[in-house]
Design a protein around this motif. Structure first.
Motif, PDB file in Angstrom:
ATOM      1  N   LEU A  46       0.732  -1.102   0.009  1.00  0.00           N
ATOM      2  CA  LEU A  46      -0.098  -0.013   0.119  1.00  0.00           C
ATOM      3  C   LEU A  46       0.702   1.090  -0.029  1.00  0.00           C
ATOM      4  N   ASN A  47       1.769   1.077   0.806  1.00  0.00           N
ATOM      5  CA  ASN A  47       2.587   2.357   0.939  1.00  0.00           C
ATOM      6  C   ASN A  47       4.130   2.225   0.616  1.00  0.00           C
ATOM      7  N   HIS A  48       4.486   1.068  -0.257  1.00  0.00           N
ATOM      8  CA  HIS A  48       5.656   1.009  -0.817  1.00  0.00           C
ATOM      9  C   HIS A  48       5.921   1.701  -2.026  1.00  0.00           C
ATOM     10  N   PRO A  49       7.207   2.331  -2.078  1.00  0.00           N
ATOM     11  CA  PRO A  49       7.278   3.336  -3.392  1.00  0.00           C
ATOM     12  C   PRO A  49       7.420   2.623  -4.495  1.00  0.00           C
ATOM     13  N   LEU A  50       7.650   1.252  -4.674  1.00  0.00           N
ATOM     14  CA  LEU A  50       7.867   0.498  -6.030  1.00  0.00           C
ATOM     15  C   LEU A  50       8.827   1.106  -6.695  1.00  0.00           C
ATOM     16  N   ASP A  51       9.826   1.489  -6.236  1.00  0.00           N
ATOM     17  CA  ASP A  51      10.904   2.160  -6.780  1.00  0.00           C
ATOM     18  C   ASP A  51      12.067   1.153  -7.051  1.00  0.00           C
ATOM     19  N   CYS A  52      11.870  -0.048  -7.547  1.00  0.00           N
ATOM     20  CA  CYS A  52      12.841  -1.317  -7.666  1.00  0.00           C
ATOM     21  C   CYS A  52      13.775  -0.583  -8.748  1.00  0.00           C
ATOM     22  N   PRO A  53      13.317   0.048  -9.807  1.00  0.00           N
ATOM     23  CA  PRO A  53      14.322   0.398 -10.719  1.00  0.00           C
ATOM     24  C   PRO A  53      15.412   0.987 -10.243  1.00  0.00           C
ATOM     25  N   ILE A  54      15.441   1.838  -9.229  1.00  0.00           N
ATOM     26  CA  ILE A  54      16.533   2.428  -8.728  1.00  0.00           C
ATOM     27  C   ILE A  54      16.995   1.931  -7.359  1.00  0.00           C
TER      28      ILE A  54
END
Ligand code: FMN
Ligand code: SF4
Ligand code: SF4
Ligand code: FES
Lengths: 424, 473
Positions: B92-100
């Protein structure tokens, strides 16, 4: 219906809380005397079992059984901890006991400590009960002075100290393992079970945690004997009387005492509470503290006790009845309740930490006309992903109201979503 | 042995084992976040749900011990829905910034999301964000990625013996941080990055340097001290990017110290000598070997060997001196003040040992005496070292002597040497060492050495040959 009450008749007069009053009018410390001089721990536990005394803290667990779980042969000290956190919204019965009959609680702790082999008992009291903590400490001091506490109580060779520990204002510290962590000076977070407190509780030692009312019933039970106590209850498996905290839209809110299982919810509302204020129509009842699933006006012909309430899909909980009349906006009410649980979630386990807040957000959107039609089912689904999945029962407490409100009063929620009703 | 059934398979278990462990043995992987075999069980993340016959609710496998006759299902509909629910909550609150994010590719959150979550997002509210604290030189904090599993808090308290990570606030506002926002103090901080199941705690040393899936992994042993922690060198294109601990329950369990983790840097340092040198000038190998031969002739020599060398290297050196320099004396050196394994005591209650070299025990096994017993020295002294042994501690005792270094040296270390013949570091060779408990372990070559350096065995062989002839590498 409510004569010769065990507790209620002694409430509301400040002078009743003194040791003198207790000795003269309530057979004060006679049960402790009997236990310490004439009984052994096993006999006490047997007697409590016979009395069908169920825990008054919420789960209704048989008290004698709980005490029986404490291992007899243990190298470690054992603890009896009294849960005086009383924070389930709507509940205010333990406060009455601590205010007006504190010696009942102390005597109960003496008997319970003797039964499980505890030498140092703690009363964990909610931080907001500043006054009650003072009153308890004063009563404890009186008891020490007269030899009811301390070394060699009443010449029996049994020693007991009692310490009052004040909480810092967290609902979760009413959950017994959260309470124990807080008592130990740690973060007030429930512990994973097993191990259960009976094996590893306070300071890693065998511990029984009991509610104030549960413990305060013990002197009565011993004095009148288990069988007589059991017969006070008018229903199987529930002995003694129950203190109920009646609030909301009744004419006479208050803390009342009933014989366990002797009346229906309707009788409580109409006869004890005097009916609905302004003679409005009843809409719903929250029967056992804000965490218990809501009942509609048609569902209140149910005997007010643990098992009958369970059968209709709700629970007796802390016996706090909230009566709701026709003018009440249930969407607002549910948001208020959900906000409480989201605010009080300790945050350690995922579904409760994330889900309670999410439910709050969805309800907020519904109330403010910002929700999509699918949000109502989403709300219920989120609640279902919390209920039964969390580390402690706070998650269930938060999910139960949401699921039951939407199930039973769906049109009220839909009228906000459809824009037929607006937040005022 | 008692037995239980997991997904229809009968499995034996030892009493006290939890369902995660037992299931693994049956080849069934139960997804987890908060559970770690080296830490206490808290059952907080609620990812490891299983269904157990006769129990109304889903149970968490991490906190449930196997019991005789227990029937467990890990793939039933309620389990699948339960896990999906937890995954949804965690994202829910995860930034989903896996690419960086440096964790990507080896992230439990990513893997479990792929395996058990949904690609749809039903949450449309604003996400929770945090302000990060500066955690000091080892660890970078990114609280927005945290899933509040409390592994880090428990690692500090239970393994590193320091309560420095804490949870503050509660409910949806809970924040995992350090006490008063102070930098981390433990000398084992790198483990925080290993155990964090997300990119919330990452290693500064590794930050933005390599995607995890590109790394090749070589299992070897840390040479940082005589503990002999099992570790993995992770490298690509002949460059080491990081070292991480490998599980060995007898030695280091799941952990290693920061000194050991960062130790590899010197092998890639620009100050490392990678060409034969005479004084301050580079020379070719043929010249170097010829000069060495001329200087040591066949005289008895004083030979110092670092207790950071492998068993094979030490044996080669002993054999060489026995055959070609009769009457020589060989002494080992390594850490100042730690001359024998009896003096090699633990530094703390965690892993570190006093001996800063890995093979003191092995040197003693070969009967090599400690440098402390050296009364006098020959005019020319050969100093062999693998890179960890404290060279300065012996060179200062040998003022006025001609010192020839063979092994891994930095420019600073070699200041008092007349000549250096560079050799292989622990990352560039195979070999055997004995840790402080006497356990024999193997170093593995992770890095192809530069062609300007040679193994000690080769240097010795070339020196022993009548005619100096150095072939191309
Ligand atoms: C979230 C939560 C809050 C609770 N709060 C209280 C409380 O304020 N007072 C109380 O007596 N029990 C409370 N309980 C119940 C206790 O965990 C425990 O069951 C009780 O103290 C046992 O006492 P009893 O057996 O005498 O009822 C709470 C439980 C939960 C899950
Ligand atoms: S259910 Fe809520 S209150 Fe209970 S442990 Fe989980 S986060 Fe804490
Ligand atoms: S920082 Fe990492 S290890 Fe610590 S609680 Fe958050 S996710 Fe878990
Ligand atoms: S792994 Fe079991 S609850 Fe987290």
């Amino acid at each position: 219906m409510r004569q010769n009450t065990l507790f209620e008749q002694h409430f509301w007069k400040d002078s009743n809380r003194s040791l003198d009053y207790y000795l003269q009018n309530m057979n004060g410390y006679q049960a402790a005397q009997k236990v310490l001089k004439e009984m052994n721990p096993d006999q006490v536990i047997e007697e409590v079992k016979k009395g069908n005394l169920r825990g008054r803290g919420g789960a209704g667990f048989p008290m004698g059984m709980k005490w029986g779980f404490i291992p007899k042969a243990s190298e470690k000290p054992k603890y009896l901890v009294c849960n005086a956190d009383e924070s389930e919204p709507g509940t205010c019965k333990d406060r009455q006991i601590m205010r007006y009959t504190p010696h009942l609680l102390i005597e109960g702790l003496i008997i319970g400590s003797f039964a499980i082999g505890c030498k140092h008992s703690y009363i964990y009291i909610r931080g907001e009960y500043v006054n009650e903590a003072k009153l308890l400490n004063a009563a404890i001091e009186e008891a020490y002075e007269k030899g009811y506490l301390g070394k060699n109580i009443l010449g029996s060779g049994f020693d007991l100290d009692i310490t009052v520990h004040r909480g810092a204002g967290a609902y979760i510290c009413g959950e017994e393992t959260g309470l124990l962590n807080s008592l130990e000076g740690k973060r007030g977070e429930p512990r994973v079970k097993p191990p259960f407190p009976a094996v590893s509780g306070a300071f890693g030692c065998p511990t029984a945690v009991n509610n104030v009312e549960s413990i305060a019933n013990v002197p009565h039970l011993i004095r009148m004997g288990g069988d007589a106590f059991a017969q006070l209850g008018k229903i199987d498996k529930s002995g003694g009387t129950r203190l109920i905290s009646l609030s909301g839209h009744v004419k006479k809110p208050g803390v009342y005492e009933i014989q366990a299982g002797s009346v229906t919810l309707r009788q409580i509302i109409e006869d004890i509470g005097g009916g609905i204020i302004n003679d409005k129509k009843l809409k719903a009842v929250i029967p056992g503290g804000s965490s218990s699933p809501i009942l509609t006006a048609d569902e209140i012909d149910v005997v007010y006790d643990v098992e009958p309430l369970m059968k209709v899909g709700t629970m007796m909980g802390s016996a706090a009845i909230m009566v709701i009349h026709e003018d009440t906006d249930l969407v607002k009410l549910l948001l208020r309740i959900t906000k409480f649980y989201a605010h009080e979630s300790c945050g350690q386990c995922t579904p409760c930490r994330e889900g309670c807040h999410w439910m709050e957000s969805i309800l907020h959107k519904i109330l403010h006309g910002e929700a999509k039609p699918t949000d109502l089912d989403l709300l219920v689904d989120v609640a279902q992903n919390i209920g039964g999945k969390t580390l402690c029962a706070l998650g269930d407490a938060a999910a139960g109201p949401v699921i039951s409100f939407v199930k039973k009063f769906r049109p009220e929620f839909e009228s906000y979503i459809k824009g037929q009703k607006r937040y005022a | 042995m008692p037995k239980c059934t997991i997904d229809g398979k009968e499995v034996e278990f030892k009493p006290g084992e939890n369902l995660i462990t037992v299931a693994k043995r049956a080849g069934v992987e139960i997804p987890v976040f908060c559970y770690h075999p080296g830490l206490s069980v808290v059952a907080q993340c609620r990812m490891c749900y299983v269904e157990i016959e006769k129990m109304p609710k889903l149970q968490t496998a991490c906190s449930t011990n196997a019991a005789e006759g227990m029937v467990v299902k890990t793939q039933s509909d309620p389990v699948v829905k339960g896990r999906a629910g937890t995954m949804e909550f965690l994202l829910l609150n995860h930034p989903l910034d896996c690419p960086i994010c440096d964790k990507a590719g080896e992230c439990d959150l990513q893997d479990n999301s792929f395996g058990h979550g949904s690609a749809n997002m039903r949450h449309t509210e604003e996400r929770r964000t945090y302000v990060d604290v500066d955690m000091g030189p080892v660890i970078e904090k990114n609280m927005n990625r945290c899933i509040h599993c409390t592994r880090c808090i428990r690692f500090g308290e239970e393994v590193a013996g320091i309560h420095e990570m804490v949870a503050i606030q509660r409910g949806n506002n809970i924040d995992i941080t350090t006490i008063d926002g102070n930098p981390l103090q433990t000398e084992y901080a790198g483990n925080y990055a290993d155990i964090c199941p997300t990119g919330s705690l990452t290693l500064r040393d590794f930050r933005f340097r390599k995607r995890a899936w590109m790394l090749k992994k070589t299992s070897t042993i840390c040479e940082g001290c005589s503990k002999g922690c099992n570790m993995e060198i992770q490298h690509e294109g002949n460059v080491i990017y990081r070292c991480v601990p490998r599980e060995n329950l007898e030695i280091n369990k799941y952990w290693m110290c920061d000194e050991g983790r960062m130790n590899y840097h010197y092998t890639q340092d620009e100050k490392r000598i990678l060409n034969p040198r005479s004084g301050a000038t580079f020379i070719g190998w043929e010249d170097a070997i010829q000069t060495l031969k001329d200087q040591i002739n066949e005289k008895p020599l004083t030979v110092l060997v670092g207790s950071d060398l492998t068993q094979q290297e030490l044996e080669n050196i002993l054999e060489y001196t026995k055959n070609y320099h009769k009457g020589s004396s060989v002494y080992h050196f390594g850490t100042e003040g730690v001359f024998t394994s009896a003096q090699d005591l633990p530094v703390d209650k965690i892993l570190k040992m006093k001996s800063k070299t890995s093979n003191l025990n092995g040197a003693e096994k070969l009967g090599i005496k400690s440098v402390q017993e050296m009364k006098s020295a020959s005019d020319v002294v050969l100093v062999f070292a693998g890179g960890r042994a404290n060279v300065q501690s012996v060179t200062k005792k040998l003022e006025g002597k001609k010192l020839i270094g063979i092994g891994v040296y930095s420019l600073n270390e070699a200041e008092s040497f007349s000549m250096v013949l560079p050799s292989l570091s622990f990352t560039e060779k195979d070999g055997t060492i004995f840790n402080h408990q006497g356990i024999e372990q193997k170093l593995k070559r992770a890095i192809q050495p530069k062609n300007t350096i040679k193994a000690i065995s080769e240097i010795l062989m070339l020196t022993a040959n009548k005619k100096v002839k150095v072939g191309a590498n």
